[in-house]
Write an enzyme that holds these catalytic residues in place. Structure first.
Site, short mmCIF file in Angstrom:
data_model
loop_
_atom_site.label_atom_id
_atom_site.label_comp_id
_atom_site.label_asym_id
_atom_site.label_seq_id
_atom_site.Cartn_x
_atom_site.Cartn_y
_atom_site.Cartn_z
N TYR A 1 0.82 -1.21 0.00
CA TYR A 1 0.00 0.00 0.00
C TYR A 1 0.86 1.26 0.00
CZ TYR A 1 -4.89 -1.42 0.27
OH TYR A 1 -6.16 -1.86 -0.04
N VAL B 1 -23.01 -22.69 -6.03
CA VAL B 1 -22.08 -23.71 -6.53
C VAL B 1 -21.45 -24.37 -5.31
CG1 VAL B 1 -20.04 -24.20 -7.91
CG2 VAL B 1 -21.65 -22.43 -8.66
#
Length: 552
Positions: free
Chosen positions: A192, A241
């Site tokens: 970052y 799923v």
């Protein structure tokens, strides 16, 4: 047949099957159609929820209250991959322009310039013109930025800095902007710092931040969904799923079928030779729980919903698929709490504008720096929801320490009702005289997110799988828990980039991947960052040394 990355693909015969209808899958579908020329009717997206968007949601109404679980912002330099998708999606209000055009026009009109970035417990706005870093703090920052990731390994952020660092203006602004905790991965902080070094001179007013006209679901995900539907993409909502089937092989991984469950019925979807499979693994918003004005939200674990279950199933015996248990069994480290407030009376809305000196949409984050919960609120431009009436206002907030007891409401935030959370906010702003009226005319909906910062947790090499795992012939893994070198998780760009990598590789496209912005190699960016470091005292030699090492 084996999928060959070097062969010419007959896209007319290629089908793509996707787990999840969040940003990563929608972006993959856009890349398949726009750049790969795969017919939309060949793309099939299976989503457990009854709506697309995944973690990027925006729902509710004026009567029952609005909800956004999280807020997202754009950096003007670092989101090129996302902007590349947005430029291809027409606006819902004017099909002649793209949602990127709409986004740019909005940000020309609404400029972020925060005047109340940090607020103390006496409701006084803190002067944040200096970062408040001493020499030890700066040297620790330099060390983490120049260390390679292998040397940092599984270190936490707290292991890399002296304790006073975590009280500085720099850390309080950084941690509440990006949602880092001291126990999170030092490697992720390093990434970052490199990716957003250009924001350092703008950290005190967040003037580099860009936002969508509405919440990201209404402004981005809904238009993407509508465009994909118009291209013929098949969405199977309310369909979970539960597992993937693989072709027996000791050297290759080839998906042959999806196992699904819908309305209590199990079905099997075959994935043929030459077809593609995409699965978003893990989830930042799995196990979300909403409370109300009179009831708290609850803390769930990985067993609520199927997001983590699927990854654990397919990773069993396949180390190249990563290690989901590193991320889904540490809820106390990955959980934080947000809340959305719907105001049916303008009193609080007007008082925040007067108090902060910012018009809605221009103030960005307002953080109560001494709050035990480390609470932040954001008042967006209104309306923030596409169906929001003119006489209704909303704002959003979140806390990094929801297990702590409040400063005014002496309870853990996770145990608080919406009314109690709103009361704590009002005390921090010292809006006590209008408290009764505001509470009676507002709806505050608490939201507990068990895994929102799971992607920041300390991890070892291999815990996050590659987008296309070693040996995979037709399966790509998408989302915030895959490994993309040099890129930063917890961003929209990460999900979009993973989708681009997978599609371009699978279809063997002669196209360049969108480059990752690297401001640490830009002399102008580094000079501007150096000026901020030098505000506290005369550090020209020290900062010069930092710049030269970072640019090597």
């Amino acid at each position: 047949m084996r999928f060959n990355f070097d062969q010419t693909i007959d896209v007319e015969k290629t089908n793509a099957y996707m787990v999840g209808a969040g940003l990563a899958s929608l972006a993959a579908a856009v890349f398949l159609i726009r750049d790969g020329h795969v017919p939309g009717k060949n793309i099939h997206i299976y989503e457990e929820l009854g709506v697309t968007g995944g973690s990027m949601d925006g729902s509710g109404d004026a009567k029952n209250g609005y909800v956004i679980r999280g807020g997202r912002m754009f950096d003007r330099e670092a989101y090129a991959c996302t902007f590349g998708i947005m430029e291809s999606i027409p606006s819902l209000t004017d099909p002649k322009v793209s949602i990127l055009d709409e986004f740019n026009a909005f940000n020309k009109k609404i400029h972020t310039h925060a005047k109340a970035r940090l607020i103390d417990n006496d409701a006084k706005i803190t002067d944040v013109s200096c970062l408040g870093l001493n020499r030890a703090d700066r040297m620790a920052l330099m060390d983490i930025m120049i260390c390679n990731e292998d040397s940092l390994g599984t270190k936490t952020i707290s292991e890399c800095f002296p304790e006073p660092f975590f009280k500085t203006n720099f850390w309080l602004q950084w941690t509440t902007l990006f949602a880092f905790e001291t126990w999170h991965s030092a490697v992720e902080l390093k990434r970052y710092l490199h990716r957003f070094i250009q924001e350092l001179p703008r950290l005190n007013d967040l003037s580099g931040i860009r936002r969508t006209p509405y919440n990201q679901y209404d402004s981005m995900l809904l238009p993407m969904t509508k465009w994909l539907e118009a291209q013929g993409v098949n969405f199977e909502l309310g369909c979970r799923v539960t597992d993937l089937e693989f072709k027996p092989s000791k050297t290759e991984t080839t998906v042959t079928a999806f196992k699904c469950e819908k309305n209590g019925k199990e079905t099997r979807i075959e994935v043929g030779d030459g077809d593609l499979a995409f699965a978003t693994i893990g989830s930042l918003t799995a196990g979300t729980s909403l409370g109300s004005m009179t009831s708290p939200a609850k803390i769930n674990d990985k067993h609520v919903g199927g997001d983590w279950d699927l990854w654990e199933k397919i990773a069993k015996g396949r180390p190249e698929f990563g290690n989901p248990k590193v991320f889904d069994e540490r809820v106390e480290e990955s959980m934080w709490q947000s809340f959305t407030v719907t105001l049916k009376d303008p009193t609080m809305y007007k008082r925040i504008i007067e108090y902060s000196g910012n018009k809605p949409g221009t103030g960005a984050h307002m953080t109560f720096r001494d709050s035990a919960w480390l609470m932040t609120i954001v008042v967006h431009n209104q309306p923030h929801f596409i169906n929001q009436p003119d006489n209704i206002q909303t704002f959003w907030g979140y806390s990094l320490f929801p297990y702590a007891k409040g400063d005014f409401i002496k309870k853990r935030m996770v145990d608080c009702t919406g009314e109690e959370i709103l009361t704590e906010v009002l005390y921090h702003l010292n809006f006590v005289d209008d408290m009764k009226k505001i509470i009676e005319t507002s709806i505050c909906i608490p939201c507990i997110l068990p895994f929102t910062t799971a992607q920041f947790l300390t991890r070892a090499k291999g815990d996050r799988p590659q987008t296309i795992p070693e040996g995979s012939t037709n399966l790509a893994l998408l989302g915030q828990f895959c490994e993309i070198k040099d890129d930063v998780v917890f961003t929209m760009d990460y999900s979009v980039r993973g989708a681009q990598i997978a599609v371009y590789k699978f279809l063997n496209l002669d196209k360049r991947l969108t480059p990752i912005y690297k401001g640490q190699y830009d002399i102008r960016v580094m000079l501007n960052a150096a000026k901020v470091f030098m505000k506290d005292d005369n550090l020209s030699k020290e900062v010069g040394g930092i710049m030269s090492m970072l640019m090597k």
